[in-house]
Design a protein around this motif. Structure first.
Motif, mmCIF file in Angstrom:
data_model
loop_
_atom_site.group_PDB
_atom_site.id
_atom_site.type_symbol
_atom_site.label_atom_id
_atom_site.label_comp_id
_atom_site.label_asym_id
_atom_site.label_seq_id
_atom_site.Cartn_x
_atom_site.Cartn_y
_atom_site.Cartn_z
ATOM 1 N N UNK A 149 0.826 -1.205 0.000
ATOM 2 C CA UNK A 149 0.000 0.000 0.000
ATOM 3 C C UNK A 149 0.863 1.259 0.000
ATOM 4 N N UNK A 150 0.346 2.311 -0.627
ATOM 5 C CA UNK A 150 0.971 3.632 -0.554
ATOM 6 C C UNK A 150 -0.128 4.668 -0.330
ATOM 7 N N UNK A 151 0.250 5.927 -0.196
ATOM 8 C CA UNK A 151 -0.715 6.942 0.230
ATOM 9 C C UNK A 151 -1.855 7.154 -0.760
ATOM 10 N N UNK A 152 -1.563 7.028 -2.059
ATOM 11 C CA UNK A 152 -2.622 7.258 -3.033
ATOM 12 C C UNK A 152 -3.587 6.076 -3.102
ATOM 13 N N UNK A 153 -3.106 4.883 -2.770
ATOM 14 C CA UNK A 153 -4.029 3.758 -2.626
ATOM 15 C C UNK A 153 -5.008 4.036 -1.498
ATOM 16 N N UNK A 154 -4.517 4.650 -0.423
ATOM 17 C CA UNK A 154 -5.393 4.997 0.699
ATOM 18 C C UNK A 154 -6.390 6.077 0.299
ATOM 19 N N UNK A 155 -5.948 7.084 -0.455
ATOM 20 C CA UNK A 155 -6.878 8.112 -0.944
ATOM 21 C C UNK A 155 -7.933 7.488 -1.863
ATOM 22 N N UNK A 156 -7.503 6.593 -2.745
ATOM 23 C CA UNK A 156 -8.438 5.954 -3.666
ATOM 24 C C UNK A 156 -9.450 5.090 -2.950
ATOM 25 N N UNK A 157 -8.995 4.350 -1.924
ATOM 26 C CA UNK A 157 -9.916 3.521 -1.163
ATOM 27 C C UNK A 157 -10.882 4.395 -0.358
ATOM 28 N N UNK A 158 -10.396 5.524 0.142
ATOM 29 C CA UNK A 158 -11.286 6.458 0.829
ATOM 30 C C UNK A 158 -12.363 6.981 -0.124
ATOM 31 N N UNK A 159 -11.987 7.300 -1.351
ATOM 32 C CA UNK A 159 -12.978 7.740 -2.329
ATOM 33 C C UNK A 159 -14.029 6.654 -2.541
ATOM 34 N N UNK A 160 -13.599 5.401 -2.629
ATOM 35 C CA UNK A 160 -14.534 4.289 -2.821
ATOM 36 C C UNK A 160 -15.438 4.123 -1.602
ATOM 37 N N UNK A 161 -14.891 4.314 -0.419
ATOM 38 C CA UNK A 161 -15.680 4.224 0.813
ATOM 39 C C UNK A 161 -16.747 5.318 0.846
ATOM 40 N N UNK A 162 -16.352 6.545 0.547
ATOM 41 C CA UNK A 162 -17.321 7.642 0.556
ATOM 42 C C UNK A 162 -18.375 7.472 -0.540
ATOM 43 N N UNK A 163 -17.993 6.866 -1.652
ATOM 44 C CA UNK A 163 -18.969 6.599 -2.713
ATOM 45 C C UNK A 163 -20.000 5.581 -2.223
ATOM 46 N N UNK A 164 -19.526 4.563 -1.524
ATOM 47 C CA UNK A 164 -20.433 3.573 -0.949
ATOM 48 C C UNK A 164 -21.339 4.218 0.089
ATOM 49 N N UNK A 165 -20.801 5.053 0.948
ATOM 50 C CA UNK A 165 -21.605 5.700 1.983
ATOM 51 C C UNK A 165 -22.666 6.619 1.376
ATOM 52 N N UNK A 166 -22.411 7.092 0.157
ATOM 53 C CA UNK A 166 -23.371 7.971 -0.518
ATOM 54 C C UNK A 166 -24.528 7.192 -1.134
ATOM 55 N N UNK A 167 -24.387 5.870 -1.223
ATOM 56 C CA UNK A 167 -25.428 5.036 -1.796
ATOM 57 C C UNK A 167 -26.054 4.134 -0.753
ATOM 58 N N UNK A 168 -26.707 3.069 -1.227
ATOM 59 C CA UNK A 168 -27.370 2.120 -0.337
ATOM 60 C C UNK A 168 -26.331 1.400 0.521
ATOM 61 N N UNK A 169 -26.600 1.162 1.825
ATOM 62 C CA UNK A 169 -27.843 1.461 2.539
ATOM 63 C C UNK A 169 -27.851 2.783 3.318
ATOM 64 N N UNK A 170 -26.713 3.451 3.451
ATOM 65 C CA UNK A 170 -26.679 4.681 4.245
ATOM 66 C C UNK A 170 -27.338 5.850 3.511
ATOM 67 N N UNK A 171 -27.076 5.946 2.196
ATOM 68 C CA UNK A 171 -27.642 7.027 1.371
ATOM 69 C C UNK A 171 -27.339 8.414 1.942
ATOM 70 N N UNK A 172 -26.108 8.584 2.425
ATOM 71 C CA UNK A 172 -25.635 9.891 2.841
ATOM 72 C C UNK A 172 -24.988 10.579 1.631
ATOM 73 N N UNK A 173 -24.729 11.852 1.764
ATOM 74 C CA UNK A 173 -24.128 12.575 0.643
ATOM 75 C C UNK A 173 -22.686 12.927 0.968
#
Length: 559
Positions: free
Chosen positions: A209-233
């Motif tokens: 892992x490197x720092x940009x992998x962590x940024x990319x995974x964070x983007x994927x996490x926030x994308x998931x949180x924006x959809x089902x089941x949390x549906x946050x923005x």
């Protein structure tokens, strides 16, 4: 009670680090290793960290279950053995006692527990610099976050264990809220973005892992949180983390004038060459195999690869081809111009007699298969139209003379730069109520690499409308990222899994080759026929877990 690591784990991770036989003999031969003495220096900390990678790379993690058997049953691929239902979740006949359910659960929690033990046992006094200490802590937290993200994707609420298990009583943990789980994931990944190395740094090791992998995974996490089941923005946060990666300039799409850049990415993964500019994070089966870690299993290109026919010959690139491709996925491609089509979907097979021939039909369930992680290809594609036996082929893995029948050395991409571009485009479309100039630019980068013209030229109405642009991204993510363990994640968060299974069924039943009396053809539509949105958007808790864990009750839909 002191935590212990078995000598088996020590031997595994010593091999993973390339430790020589002489070095192993120098280690004190204890039956167990106590954690308060195990991480007494940086080398031992590296050994323990390698052990965590080894766990998640096993058959029960990224080697098979997480990326193949549990990812089938979407609109991209299906389990193609019509006579059985061994991949239960792929045909939506799964139960709490299924092995693949309990194996993935156990695998992820084993890696989490090792990460917790690592974090509790590592000491800054063992390192010359605070930076070196923080980097290893960040890597363990990155892996812990990755495992919890996988658990939350498949099970939603799960027990949140942030300390190592010290006894049987620690097994009794209730399911935490998704809010708490994602907060822990974000906390771990945020720390990782701050302390992991840049991929251009001398301290960075390919395959880790490197720092940009962590940024990319964070983007994927926030994308998931924006959809089902949390549906946050959280779409702005998705954009922010993607922009960190994009603006740095290190990462870019691979371009190759001789073949295509897209094809080259997977040649590199198959051949064990690290393409760190496009692949932000990968599971390095090739490296683990090279180090002799034989119980770390990669099945990519075998279970989800091109049919090679029956062969017991050592060194043959066998392909059991247990995953079929839906014609609906093939229909998403501009087959004449999109250079990804022929790479992603098999157009040829090898018979048991050694004849390399074209796939006869999109409903040939054992032949119309994923080809992205292919182990071999014809030496001469002209042979596809010439009947013959023992036709020549090229083995694509890095050591063709040492190929395994059941396992492959093909590295698996967890996160690629094209995904970063598409995540940004999706989030920007949501934030701005329509595609922005950057959203169009980043989609076009992915399209242009595939040989397609800008979306504004291909479909001006799509480029000007929020809903149509979103629908285009739904299709583009399938074209670009198919078979990379992302489609189920996408369809569930979009609440489109049931709809897309129904569409796939309609395409199969409307195919000119379809026969309602053909059991193979009927097996293709099992997922759509069996899917129940009230229970199949997540997995049941494993039977063994709810039996042992007195604080965890089975989900109502699986009782």
């Amino acid at each position: 009670m002191k935590n212990t690591l078995t000598i088996r784990l020590l031997s595994i991770v010593l091999i993973a680090l390339g430790t020589s036989c002489g070095d192993i003999l120098d280690v004190k031969p204890e039956s167990v290793w106590e954690s308060d003495s195990f991480y007494s220096n940086p080398q031992e900390a590296e050994i323990a960290l390698a052990g965590i990678y080894g766990v998640i790379a096993s058959d029960f993690g990224y080697g098979r279950d997480l990326t193949i058997s549990l990812e089938a049953g979407t609109d991209e691929m299906y389990y193609n053995r019509s006579a059985n239902e061994n991949w239960g979740y792929a045909v939506y006949r799964n139960t709490p006692s299924d092995d693949e359910t309990s194996n993935l659960w156990t695998n992820m929690y084993e890696a989490i527990n090792l990460s917790n033990l690592f974090l509790e046992s590592i000491s800054p006094s063992s390192f010359e610099t605070e930076e070196a200490f923080n980097a290893l802590v960040a890597e363990a937290r990155f892996l812990r976050a990755l495992c919890y993200f996988n658990l939350a994707n498949y099970w939603e609420e799960v027990p949140l264990r942030l300390t190592s298990s010290k006894g049987q009583d620690d097994n009794h943990a209730p399911a935490a809220s998704l809010t708490d789980i994602y907060a822990a994931i974000v906390d771990d990944l945020t720390y990782a973005t701050e302390h992991l190395p840049h991929p251009a740094d001398n301290s960075f090791v390919s395959g880790r892992a490197h720092r940009f992998a962590a940024h990319g995974l964070l983007a994927r996490v926030y994308l998931k949180m924006s959809g089902y089941p949390l549906n946050e923005n959280h779409y702005q946060k998705v954009m922010d983390h993607c922009e960190v990666i994009i603006s740095d300039g290190y990462h870019q799409l691979t371009s190759n004038a001789d073949t295509t850049g897209y094809r080259q990415v997977f040649y590199d993964l198959i051949g064990g060459n690290y393409n760190t500019t496009e692949v932000l994070f990968e599971i390095a089966f090739q490296n683990l195999r090279d180090q002799g870690l034989l119980d770390v299993d990669g099945r990519h290109g075998n279970l989800n690869g091109i049919n090679f026919g029956s062969s017991n010959t050592l060194g043959d690139p066998n392909g059991y081809a247990m995953a079929g491709v839906y014609p609906s996925l093939a229909n998403l491609f501009d087959k004449a111009n999109d250079k990804r089509y022929q790479w992603n979907i098999a157009s040829y097979k090898r018979t048991g007699a050694g004849d390399i021939i074209r796939v006869a039909s999109e409903l040939s369930i054992r032949d119309f298969c994923p080809a992205k992680f292919r182990r071999w290809e014809p030496l001469n594609y002209a042979d596809l139209d010439v009947e013959g036996e023992n036709e020549s082929y090229v083995a694509l893995e890095s050591s063709p003379s040492q190929l395994y029948r059941n396992f492959t050395t093909i590295n698996f991409p967890v996160l690629r730069y094209s995904d970063v571009l598409l995540m940004y485009a999706e989030a920007a479309n949501e934030v701005s109520g329509g595609p922005t100039s950057l959203a169009l630019e980043y989609l076009n980068e992915v399209r242009n690499r595939a040989g397609l013209e800008n979306i504004e030229a291909a479909s001006p109405v799509v480029a000007a409308d929020q809903q149509l642009f979103f629908e285009e991204l739904v299709d583009e993510r399938a074209r670009e990222l198919c078979f990379e363990g992302i489609r189920r994640f996408d369809l569930v968060r979009w609440e489109l899994l049931g709809d897309k299974l129904a569409e796939a069924k309609t395409v199969v039943e409307g195919h000119p080759d379809f026969s309602s009396s053909n059991q193979d053809h009927l097996s293709i539509i099992r997922p759509a026929n069996n899917f129940d949105p009230s229970k199949h958007l997540s997995l049941p808790y494993p039977l063994v877990e709810v039996t042992i864990n007195q604080s965890l009750n089975q989900k109502e839909s699986y009782q």
